[in-house]
Design a protein around this motif. Structure first.
Motif, mmCIF file in Angstrom:
data_model
loop_
_atom_site.group_PDB
_atom_site.id
_atom_site.type_symbol
_atom_site.label_atom_id
_atom_site.label_comp_id
_atom_site.label_asym_id
_atom_site.label_seq_id
_atom_site.Cartn_x
_atom_site.Cartn_y
_atom_site.Cartn_z
ATOM 1 N N ARG A 117 0.870 -1.185 0.000
ATOM 2 C CA ARG A 117 0.000 0.000 0.000
ATOM 3 C C ARG A 117 0.899 1.225 0.000
ATOM 4 O O ARG A 117 1.799 1.336 0.839
ATOM 5 C CB ARG A 117 -0.901 -0.013 1.238
ATOM 6 N N THR A 172 -8.712 -4.432 5.702
ATOM 7 C CA THR A 172 -9.203 -3.224 5.065
ATOM 8 C C THR A 172 -8.580 -3.217 3.678
ATOM 9 O O THR A 172 -7.469 -3.709 3.497
ATOM 10 C CB THR A 172 -8.741 -1.956 5.800
ATOM 11 N N GLU A 174 -8.046 -0.760 0.086
ATOM 12 C CA GLU A 174 -8.204 0.521 -0.586
ATOM 13 C C GLU A 174 -7.859 0.351 -2.055
ATOM 14 O O GLU A 174 -7.023 -0.484 -2.397
ATOM 15 C CB GLU A 174 -7.255 1.555 0.046
#
Ligand code: MN
Length: 233
Positions: A117, A172, A174
């Protein structure tokens, strides 16, 4: 929250006589398994675990269903092992898009899930090896742990007993996140810095998998190597 994704995968026998790694890319379910056992058994164990996981998860796409599917995979390998009077087992790392808890990961053994990320790599799974357990418990020094005679021995594996403890984590995600599921043939051959750089290269998930496996084979072609990449969009 990212929803759709792109995927790619690659696996190679490396310097071994057969490939005991198996890989699964199916609807909302992605997994890597690294079989352990004799000459043929490792292949059987890793394939059976993934086939069982896939068919069971198709009937219940919840997080609880994923956990139950992994338990069924454990049972299937354990029963086959007993029926054949052999010993076999497998690691299992999987990412599933569940109907109730979003993106969920499960892990048993020492295959890994990483997330890239914003250019930084993070290992999301914990290894179930003697070395990793010693380091986590801090019962011994880093130096002693790294020299421990059983440091590479798995403390958990699918199919080596009637029940298995399974790690489960809700992730999570994204847009732009890249997830990497891989066998130890990759991260034993390439450093975290190299994996971070290769996973962050330009290209689609299939290009990235091909590049990661090729780099591992160039560095150390001893073990089977498997990489599965997901890109969240
Ligand atoms: Mn391996």
């Amino acid at each position: 929250m990212a929803s759709t994704l792109l995927s790619g995968s690659a696996t190679h026998v490396g310097g071994r006589k057969n490939n005991q790694d198996s890989v699964l890319v199916s609807e909302g379910l992605f997994a890597v398994a690294d079989g352990i056992g004799g000459f043929v058994n490792g292949d059987v164990a890793s394939r059976l675990a993934l086939d069982t996981l896939e068919s069971a998860f198709a009937t219940d796409r919840t997080a609880a269903g994923l956990l139950e599917s992994a338990r069924k995979a454990n049972e299937a390998v354990w029963l086959r092992s007993n029926a054949d009077s052999t010993s076999m087992g497998t690691t299992l790392v999987a990412v599933a898009m569940t109907s109730d808890a979003g993106t969920v990961a499960i892990n048993v053994g020492d295959s890994r899930l990483y997330r890239l990320r914003d250019g930084s790599l993070e290992q999301l799974t914990r290894d179930h090896t003697v070395l990793a357990e010693l380091l986590r418990s801090r019962e011994v020094s880093d130096a002693d742990a790294r020299n421990h005679p059983h440091r590479h021995v798995l403390t958990r594996a699918v199919g080596v007993g009637p029940e298995v403890e399974i790690d489960l984590d809700e992730l999570t995600s994204e847009p732009g996140d890249r997830l990497l599921l891989c066998s130890d043939g990759l991260f034993n051959a390439k450093s975290a810095e190299d994996i971070e750089r290769l996973l962050g290269s330009d290209g689609d998930p299939q290009d990235l998998c091909d590049g990661l496996v090729e780099a591992a084979l160039e560095a150390d072609a001893d073990d089977n190597v498997t990489a599965l990449v997901l890109e969240m969009q």
